[in-house]
Design a protein around this motif. Structure first.
Motif, PDB file in Angstrom:
ATOM      1  N   MET A 219      68.407  72.336  42.216  1.00 38.08           N
ATOM      2  CA  MET A 219      68.699  71.044  41.566  1.00 38.08           C
ATOM      3  C   MET A 219      67.420  70.211  41.511  1.00 38.08           C
ATOM      4  SD  MET A 219      71.495  68.156  42.601  1.00 38.08           S
ATOM      5  CE  MET A 219      72.841  69.288  42.319  1.00 38.08           C
TER       6      MET A 219
ATOM      7  N   ASN B 283      65.211  66.685  40.877  1.00 39.91           N
ATOM      8  CA  ASN B 283      65.326  65.263  41.161  1.00 39.91           C
ATOM      9  C   ASN B 283      64.435  64.493  40.184  1.00 39.91           C
ATOM     10  OD1 ASN B 283      66.082  62.924  42.456  1.00 39.91           O
ATOM     11  ND2 ASN B 283      64.652  63.182  44.157  1.00 39.91           N
TER      12      ASN B 283
ATOM     13  N   GLU C 122      72.787  63.941  34.453  1.00 40.49           N
ATOM     14  CA  GLU C 122      73.674  64.283  35.557  1.00 40.49           C
ATOM     15  C   GLU C 122      74.718  65.311  35.135  1.00 40.49           C
ATOM     16  OE1 GLU C 122      73.442  60.223  38.306  1.00 40.49           O
ATOM     17  OE2 GLU C 122      75.028  60.415  36.785  1.00 40.49           O
TER      18      GLU C 122
ATOM     19  N   TYR D  43      71.266  67.466  37.059  1.00 44.04           N
ATOM     20  CA  TYR D  43      70.107  66.816  37.661  1.00 44.04           C
ATOM     21  C   TYR D  43      70.542  65.664  38.570  1.00 44.04           C
ATOM     22  CZ  TYR D  43      67.529  69.182  33.892  1.00 44.04           C
ATOM     23  OH  TYR D  43      67.011  70.119  33.039  1.00 44.04           O
ATOM     24  N   THR D  44      69.726  65.394  39.586  1.00 45.58           N
ATOM     25  CA  THR D  44      69.885  64.181  40.380  1.00 45.58           C
ATOM     26  C   THR D  44      68.966  63.126  39.781  1.00 45.58           C
ATOM     27  OG1 THR D  44      70.389  65.410  42.397  1.00 45.58           O
ATOM     28  CG2 THR D  44      69.631  63.152  42.657  1.00 45.58           C
TER      29      THR D  44
ATOM     30  N   THR E 280      67.518  59.041  39.532  1.00 42.05           N
ATOM     31  CA  THR E 280      67.312  57.689  40.061  1.00 42.05           C
ATOM     32  C   THR E 280      66.751  56.834  38.930  1.00 42.05           C
ATOM     33  OG1 THR E 280      66.837  58.565  42.266  1.00 42.05           O
ATOM     34  CG2 THR E 280      66.147  56.302  41.816  1.00 42.05           C
TER      35      THR E 280
END
Length: 227
Positions: free
Chosen positions: A1, A3, A22, A26-27, A29
Motif C-alpha cells: 500500500m 502512502n 483511496e 492508497y493511503t 493525507t
C-alpha cells in the motif's frame, strides 16, 4: 500500500482526488497550504506527493524545492492551471517529476501516479549504481555527475533525462519516448519543453568538451553517442 500526500487549497478538488485514490487502495493525507504540506512531507514517509502550485503561505514551487533538497528521491506531481512551456519548465526546474494541467481527469492522474511509483521502485532495484559512457559518469546513489573527472551540477529533471539517455546509448530516442519514460506524460506537440531540457543538458554536458555526446536527429529525436 502506497502512502500519498496531497497539498491542495481547493477543498473540493482535494476531496475528489483523495476519495478516488483511496478507492484504488492508497493511503492519502491532505494539506491545504504550503507550510502544512512542507511539515507533513519532511516529517513523514510518503511514497509520492501531489501539490498545486498556487497555495497559501508557501507556493508549490518553493514547497517542491524544499522537499527536493531534503528528500531528493520522492516523486512529485504538480497540479496547476498554468500550461505554457515556460510554466512547465519552471515546475520541472523546481524539482517536479510530472506536471498536470487543470482541469484533468482522475484517470490520467492515476496513470501518472502509477508510472512514477513503478519507476521509483525500478530505480530502487537497480543493481549497478555507476553509469559510465565515454568520459562521462553518473553515480545513481549520490547523484553526482562527472565528465573527465570534472563535477557537473544538474537539476533533478536534468539528472533523470541524462540517466535515461545514458541507459539507452547509441539509439534514437523520440520525443514521445522521452516524454513517456522520463516525464511519465504524453508528449504535447504544442510545447517544446523536451527540446528546452535537451539544450540545458548540452550546455552542461557538451559545451566545454571537444567530443559531443548529445545529437539531434531531425524529424526523429535525439541520440546519445560519441562523435
Amino acid at each position: 500500500m502506497f502512502n500519498l500526500l496531497i497539498v491542495e487549497d481547493d477543498e473540493r478538488i482535494a476531496a475528489l482526488v483523495k476519495r478516488g485514490l483511496e478507492e484504488h487502495g492508497y493511503t492519502v493525507t491532505v494539506a491545504y497550504d504550503g507550510i502544512s504540506g512542507r511539515k507533513l512531507a519532511l516529517n513523514n514517509a510518503f511514497d509520492l506527493i501531489i501539490t498545486d502550485i498556487v497555495l497559501p503561505k508557501m507556493d508549490g514551487l518553493d514547497l517542491c524545492r524544499e522537499i527536493r533538497s531534503e528528500k531528493p528521491g520522492i516523486p512529485i506531481i504538480m497540479l496547476t492551471a498554468l500550461g505554457t512551456t515556460d510554466d512547465k519548465v519552471e515546475g520541472f526546474d523546481a524539482g517536479a517529476d510530472d506536471y498536470l494541467v487543470k482541469p484533468f481527469e482522475f484517470r490520467e492522474l492515476h496513470v501518472r501516479i502509477r508510472a512514477l511509483l513503478k519507476r521509483q521502485n525500478s530505480n530502487k532495484n537497480t543493481q549497478g549504481f555507476l553509469l559510465k559512457y565515454a568520459d562521462l559518469e553518473m553515480n545513481l546513489h549520490t547523484k553526482i555527475v562527472k565528465r573527465n573527472n570534472k563535477e557537473i551540477s544538474l537539476t533533478p529533471k536534468e539528472l533523470n533525462l541524462l540517466q535515461y539517455m545514458m541507459q539507452n546509448p547509441e539509439r534514437v530516442l523520440s520525443r514521445v519516448e522521452i516524454a513517456e519514460d522520463v516525464w511519465a506524460t504524453t508528449f504535447d506537440t504544442g510545447t517544446n519543453f523536451i527540446d528546452v531540457y535537451i539544450n540545458y543538458l548540452r550546455k552542461k554536458i557538451d559545451r566545454d568538451f571537444d567530443t559531443k555526446l548529445i545529437h539531434t536527429r531531425p524529424g526523429l529525436g535525439f541520440i546519445f553517442k560519441k562523435g
